[in-house]
Design an enzyme around this catalytic site. Structure first.
Site, PDB file in Angstrom:
ATOM      1  N   SER A 144       0.802  -1.107   0.028  1.00 21.91           N
ATOM      2  CA  SER A 144      -0.023   0.044  -0.176  1.00 21.91           C
ATOM      3  C   SER A 144       0.854   1.264  -0.102  1.00 21.91           C
ATOM      4  O   SER A 144       2.002   1.334   0.505  1.00 21.91           O
ATOM      5  CB  SER A 144      -0.892  -0.086   1.326  1.00 21.91           C
ATOM      6  OG  SER A 144      -1.531   1.233   1.435  1.00 21.91           O
ATOM      7  N   TYR A 157      -1.791   0.714  10.678  1.00 27.68           N
ATOM      8  CA  TYR A 157      -1.951   0.276   9.476  1.00 27.68           C
ATOM      9  C   TYR A 157      -0.629   0.658   8.592  1.00 27.68           C
ATOM     10  O   TYR A 157       0.135  -0.331   7.853  1.00 27.68           O
ATOM     11  CB  TYR A 157      -3.047   0.750   8.655  1.00 27.68           C
ATOM     12  CG  TYR A 157      -3.014   0.165   7.418  1.00 27.68           C
ATOM     13  CD1 TYR A 157      -3.624  -1.236   7.164  1.00 27.68           C
ATOM     14  CD2 TYR A 157      -2.987   0.862   6.252  1.00 27.68           C
ATOM     15  CE1 TYR A 157      -3.792  -1.707   5.873  1.00 27.68           C
ATOM     16  CE2 TYR A 157      -3.081   0.438   5.029  1.00 27.68           C
ATOM     17  CZ  TYR A 157      -3.518  -0.839   4.873  1.00 27.68           C
ATOM     18  OH  TYR A 157      -3.731  -1.365   3.485  1.00 27.68           O
TER      19      TYR A 157
END
Length: 251
Positions: A144, A157
Protein backbone atom coordinates in the site's frame (compact mmCIF):
# COMPACT_ATOMS: atom_id res chain seq x y z
CA UNK A 1 3.67 -22.85 -16.76
CA UNK A 2 3.22 -19.20 -17.61
CA UNK A 3 2.84 -18.28 -21.26
CA UNK A 4 5.08 -15.97 -23.28
CA UNK A 5 3.20 -13.00 -21.89
CA UNK A 6 3.83 -13.96 -18.26
CA UNK A 7 0.27 -14.96 -17.39
CA UNK A 8 -0.30 -17.98 -15.15
CA UNK A 9 -2.17 -21.18 -15.81
CA UNK A 10 -2.46 -21.87 -12.08
CA UNK A 11 -2.57 -19.58 -9.07
CA UNK A 12 -2.99 -19.50 -5.33
CA UNK A 13 -4.65 -16.60 -3.52
CA UNK A 14 -3.70 -16.09 0.12
CA UNK A 15 -6.69 -14.13 1.33
CA UNK A 16 -9.30 -15.76 -0.86
CA UNK A 17 -12.09 -13.24 -0.26
CA UNK A 18 -10.03 -10.13 -1.05
CA UNK A 19 -11.86 -7.94 -3.55
CA UNK A 20 -8.62 -6.97 -5.27
CA UNK A 21 -7.50 -10.59 -5.45
CA UNK A 22 -10.82 -11.80 -6.85
CA UNK A 23 -10.89 -9.02 -9.45
CA UNK A 24 -7.39 -10.11 -10.46
CA UNK A 25 -8.38 -13.77 -10.66
CA UNK A 26 -11.42 -12.96 -12.82
CA UNK A 27 -9.20 -11.03 -15.19
CA UNK A 28 -6.64 -13.82 -15.39
CA UNK A 29 -9.27 -16.53 -15.82
CA UNK A 30 -10.59 -14.56 -18.79
CA UNK A 31 -7.09 -14.78 -20.30
CA UNK A 32 -5.76 -18.29 -19.63
CA UNK A 33 -5.76 -19.23 -15.93
CA UNK A 34 -7.55 -22.53 -15.37
CA UNK A 35 -6.60 -23.73 -11.87
CA UNK A 36 -7.32 -21.52 -8.86
CA UNK A 37 -6.78 -22.15 -5.16
CA UNK A 38 -8.47 -19.79 -2.71
CA UNK A 39 -6.87 -19.89 0.74
CA UNK A 40 -8.70 -18.34 3.66
CA UNK A 41 -10.75 -18.96 6.74
CA UNK A 42 -13.64 -21.33 5.90
CA UNK A 43 -16.74 -19.18 5.42
CA UNK A 44 -19.77 -18.71 3.19
CA UNK A 45 -17.92 -15.80 1.55
CA UNK A 46 -15.01 -18.05 0.57
CA UNK A 47 -17.39 -20.67 -0.81
CA UNK A 48 -19.31 -18.01 -2.75
CA UNK A 49 -16.10 -16.66 -4.27
CA UNK A 50 -15.13 -20.16 -5.37
CA UNK A 51 -18.56 -20.71 -6.91
CA UNK A 52 -18.41 -17.48 -8.87
CA UNK A 53 -15.02 -18.38 -10.34
CA UNK A 54 -16.23 -21.87 -11.25
CA UNK A 55 -18.99 -20.15 -13.16
CA UNK A 56 -16.31 -18.48 -15.28
CA UNK A 57 -14.86 -21.84 -16.24
CA UNK A 58 -12.02 -22.22 -13.73
CA UNK A 59 -11.24 -25.29 -11.68
CA UNK A 60 -11.40 -23.89 -8.14
CA UNK A 61 -10.45 -25.43 -4.83
CA UNK A 62 -10.35 -23.92 -1.36
CA UNK A 63 -7.92 -24.51 1.47
CA UNK A 64 -8.13 -23.42 5.11
CA UNK A 65 -5.62 -20.69 5.84
CA UNK A 66 -5.32 -18.18 8.68
CA UNK A 67 -2.78 -15.35 8.57
CA UNK A 68 -2.74 -15.36 12.38
CA UNK A 69 -1.70 -19.02 12.51
CA UNK A 70 1.87 -19.08 11.16
CA UNK A 71 2.37 -22.58 12.56
CA UNK A 72 -0.27 -23.79 10.09
CA UNK A 73 1.13 -22.10 6.99
CA UNK A 74 3.50 -24.93 6.05
CA UNK A 75 0.67 -27.46 6.05
CA UNK A 76 -1.82 -25.23 4.23
CA UNK A 77 0.51 -24.23 1.41
CA UNK A 78 2.11 -27.67 1.31
CA UNK A 79 -1.30 -29.16 0.53
CA UNK A 80 -1.63 -26.86 -2.48
CA UNK A 81 1.85 -27.35 -3.92
CA UNK A 82 1.57 -31.13 -3.43
CA UNK A 83 -1.20 -31.12 -6.06
CA UNK A 84 1.01 -29.58 -8.77
CA UNK A 85 2.97 -26.52 -9.79
CA UNK A 86 1.61 -23.06 -8.99
CA UNK A 87 2.55 -20.30 -11.42
CA UNK A 88 1.42 -17.40 -9.26
CA UNK A 89 0.92 -16.80 -5.54
CA UNK A 90 -1.05 -13.66 -4.75
CA UNK A 91 -0.54 -12.53 -1.15
CA UNK A 92 -3.64 -10.44 -0.63
CA UNK A 93 -4.72 -10.69 3.00
CA UNK A 94 -4.69 -7.73 5.35
CA UNK A 95 -6.81 -5.63 7.70
CA UNK A 96 -7.13 -1.87 8.04
CA UNK A 97 -8.04 -1.67 11.70
CA UNK A 98 -9.52 1.39 13.40
CA UNK A 99 -6.71 3.83 14.18
CA UNK A 100 -8.46 5.85 16.91
CA UNK A 101 -9.77 2.74 18.65
CA UNK A 102 -6.57 0.72 18.23
CA UNK A 103 -4.44 3.45 19.81
CA UNK A 104 -6.50 2.95 22.99
CA UNK A 105 -6.53 -0.85 22.68
CA UNK A 106 -2.96 -1.99 21.97
CA UNK A 107 -3.96 -5.63 21.49
CA UNK A 108 -6.05 -4.56 18.49
CA UNK A 109 -3.04 -2.75 17.07
CA UNK A 110 -0.98 -5.89 17.57
CA UNK A 111 -3.57 -7.86 15.61
CA UNK A 112 -3.18 -5.46 12.68
CA UNK A 113 0.59 -5.85 12.80
CA UNK A 114 0.45 -9.63 13.16
CA UNK A 115 -1.95 -10.00 10.25
CA UNK A 116 -0.40 -7.53 7.83
CA UNK A 117 3.25 -8.13 8.63
CA UNK A 118 4.02 -11.20 10.72
CA UNK A 119 1.51 -13.39 8.91
CA UNK A 120 2.76 -12.13 5.56
CA UNK A 121 6.39 -12.83 6.45
CA UNK A 122 5.53 -16.41 7.37
CA UNK A 123 3.30 -17.09 4.36
CA UNK A 124 5.61 -15.22 2.00
CA UNK A 125 8.65 -17.27 2.99
CA UNK A 126 6.76 -20.56 2.76
CA UNK A 127 5.39 -19.62 -0.67
CA UNK A 128 8.78 -18.41 -1.91
CA UNK A 129 10.47 -21.64 -0.87
CA UNK A 130 7.81 -23.70 -2.65
CA UNK A 131 8.09 -21.61 -5.82
CA UNK A 132 11.87 -21.89 -5.72
CA UNK A 133 11.67 -25.68 -5.29
CA UNK A 134 9.61 -25.98 -8.46
CA UNK A 135 11.98 -23.60 -10.27
CA UNK A 136 9.55 -20.97 -11.48
CA UNK A 137 6.65 -18.73 -10.55
CA UNK A 138 5.67 -15.29 -9.34
CA UNK A 139 4.83 -13.96 -5.89
CA UNK A 140 2.66 -10.84 -6.01
CA UNK A 141 2.43 -8.96 -2.71
CA UNK A 142 -0.32 -6.41 -2.13
CA UNK A 143 1.32 -3.58 -0.22
CA UNK A 144 0.00 0.00 0.00
CA UNK A 145 1.10 3.57 -0.51
CA UNK A 146 0.34 3.93 3.21
CA UNK A 147 3.65 2.19 3.83
CA UNK A 148 5.65 4.90 2.07
CA UNK A 149 5.36 7.31 4.99
CA UNK A 150 3.38 6.80 8.16
CA UNK A 151 0.57 9.35 8.57
CA UNK A 152 -1.02 10.44 11.82
CA UNK A 153 -4.38 9.19 10.59
CA UNK A 154 -3.29 5.58 10.06
CA UNK A 155 0.24 5.01 11.31
CA UNK A 156 -0.58 1.59 12.77
CA UNK A 157 -1.76 0.24 9.43
CA UNK A 158 0.87 2.24 7.55
CA UNK A 159 3.73 0.91 9.66
CA UNK A 160 2.57 -2.67 9.11
CA UNK A 161 2.52 -2.09 5.36
CA UNK A 162 5.93 -0.41 5.51
CA UNK A 163 7.32 -3.56 7.08
CA UNK A 164 5.58 -5.76 4.52
CA UNK A 165 6.85 -3.65 1.65
CA UNK A 166 10.45 -3.76 2.87
CA UNK A 167 10.21 -7.50 3.45
CA UNK A 168 8.83 -8.15 -0.05
CA UNK A 169 11.51 -6.04 -1.70
CA UNK A 170 14.23 -7.87 0.21
CA UNK A 171 12.68 -11.22 -0.65
CA UNK A 172 12.65 -10.23 -4.32
CA UNK A 173 16.35 -9.43 -4.14
CA UNK A 174 17.08 -12.73 -2.40
CA UNK A 175 15.22 -14.67 -5.12
CA UNK A 176 16.72 -12.81 -8.07
CA UNK A 177 18.16 -15.29 -10.54
CA UNK A 178 16.30 -18.29 -9.09
CA UNK A 179 13.44 -18.24 -11.58
CA UNK A 180 11.04 -16.77 -9.00
CA UNK A 181 9.73 -13.26 -9.62
CA UNK A 182 8.47 -11.04 -6.78
CA UNK A 183 6.24 -8.07 -7.59
CA UNK A 184 5.16 -5.49 -4.99
CA UNK A 185 1.87 -3.71 -5.69
CA UNK A 186 1.23 -0.34 -4.03
CA UNK A 187 -2.37 0.80 -4.48
CA UNK A 188 -3.67 4.05 -3.11
CA UNK A 189 -7.16 4.38 -1.65
CA UNK A 190 -9.24 1.52 -3.08
CA UNK A 191 -13.02 1.71 -3.11
CA UNK A 192 -13.90 -1.58 -1.41
CA UNK A 193 -15.58 -3.12 1.61
CA UNK A 194 -12.48 -2.28 3.66
CA UNK A 195 -12.82 1.46 2.99
CA UNK A 196 -16.61 1.68 2.91
CA UNK A 197 -17.81 4.76 4.78
CA UNK A 198 -14.39 6.41 4.79
CA UNK A 199 -13.65 9.77 3.21
CA UNK A 200 -12.22 9.10 -0.22
CA UNK A 201 -8.61 10.12 -0.79
CA UNK A 202 -7.35 11.81 -3.98
CA UNK A 203 -6.44 9.46 -6.83
CA UNK A 204 -8.79 6.79 -5.48
CA UNK A 205 -8.97 3.59 -7.48
CA UNK A 206 -10.98 0.36 -7.75
CA UNK A 207 -10.23 -3.36 -7.35
CA UNK A 208 -10.66 -3.75 -11.11
CA UNK A 209 -8.09 -1.04 -11.84
CA UNK A 210 -5.62 -2.71 -9.48
CA UNK A 211 -6.27 -6.03 -11.21
CA UNK A 212 -5.52 -4.46 -14.58
CA UNK A 213 -2.25 -3.06 -13.24
CA UNK A 214 -1.29 -6.45 -11.79
CA UNK A 215 -1.86 -8.17 -15.12
CA UNK A 216 0.24 -5.57 -16.92
CA UNK A 217 2.96 -5.88 -14.28
CA UNK A 218 3.07 -9.65 -14.73
CA UNK A 219 3.40 -9.26 -18.49
CA UNK A 220 6.26 -6.80 -18.02
CA UNK A 221 7.81 -8.72 -15.10
CA UNK A 222 7.72 -5.50 -13.10
CA UNK A 223 9.14 -5.44 -9.59
CA UNK A 224 7.00 -2.56 -8.30
CA UNK A 225 3.57 -1.43 -9.47
CA UNK A 226 1.82 1.76 -8.33
CA UNK A 227 -1.94 2.13 -8.74
CA UNK A 228 -2.64 4.62 -10.16
CA UNK A 229 0.78 5.28 -11.63
CA UNK A 230 0.69 8.98 -10.70
CA UNK A 231 1.11 8.00 -7.06
CA UNK A 232 4.77 7.20 -7.69
CA UNK A 233 5.49 10.93 -8.13
CA UNK A 234 3.08 12.06 -5.40
CA UNK A 235 4.51 9.72 -2.78
CA UNK A 236 8.08 10.55 -3.73
CA UNK A 237 7.33 14.18 -2.95
CA UNK A 238 5.50 13.28 0.27
CA UNK A 239 8.33 11.07 1.43
CA UNK A 240 10.87 13.89 1.17
CA UNK A 241 8.84 16.63 2.85
CA UNK A 242 10.38 17.97 6.06
CA UNK A 243 8.66 16.43 9.03
CA UNK A 244 7.47 19.77 10.38
CA UNK A 245 5.72 20.45 7.06
CA UNK A 246 4.34 16.93 6.77
CA UNK A 247 2.71 17.21 10.20
CA UNK A 248 0.65 20.18 9.07
CA UNK A 249 -0.78 18.47 6.01
CA UNK A 250 -4.46 17.38 6.22
CA UNK A 251 -3.55 13.71 5.80
Amino acid sequence: MKDAFGLPQSLLVLGGTSEIALATVRRLVARRTRTVWLAGRPSPALDAAAGQLRGLGAEVRTVAFDALDPEGHEAALGKVFAEGDIDLVLLAFGILGDQAHDEREPLNAVRVAQTNYTGAVSAGLVAARSLQAQGHGSLVVLSSVAGERARRANFIYGSSKAGLDAFAQGLGDALHGTGVHVMVVRPGFVRSRMTEGMEEAPLATTPEAVATAIELGLRRRSETVWVPGALRVVMSAMRHLPRAVFRRLPV
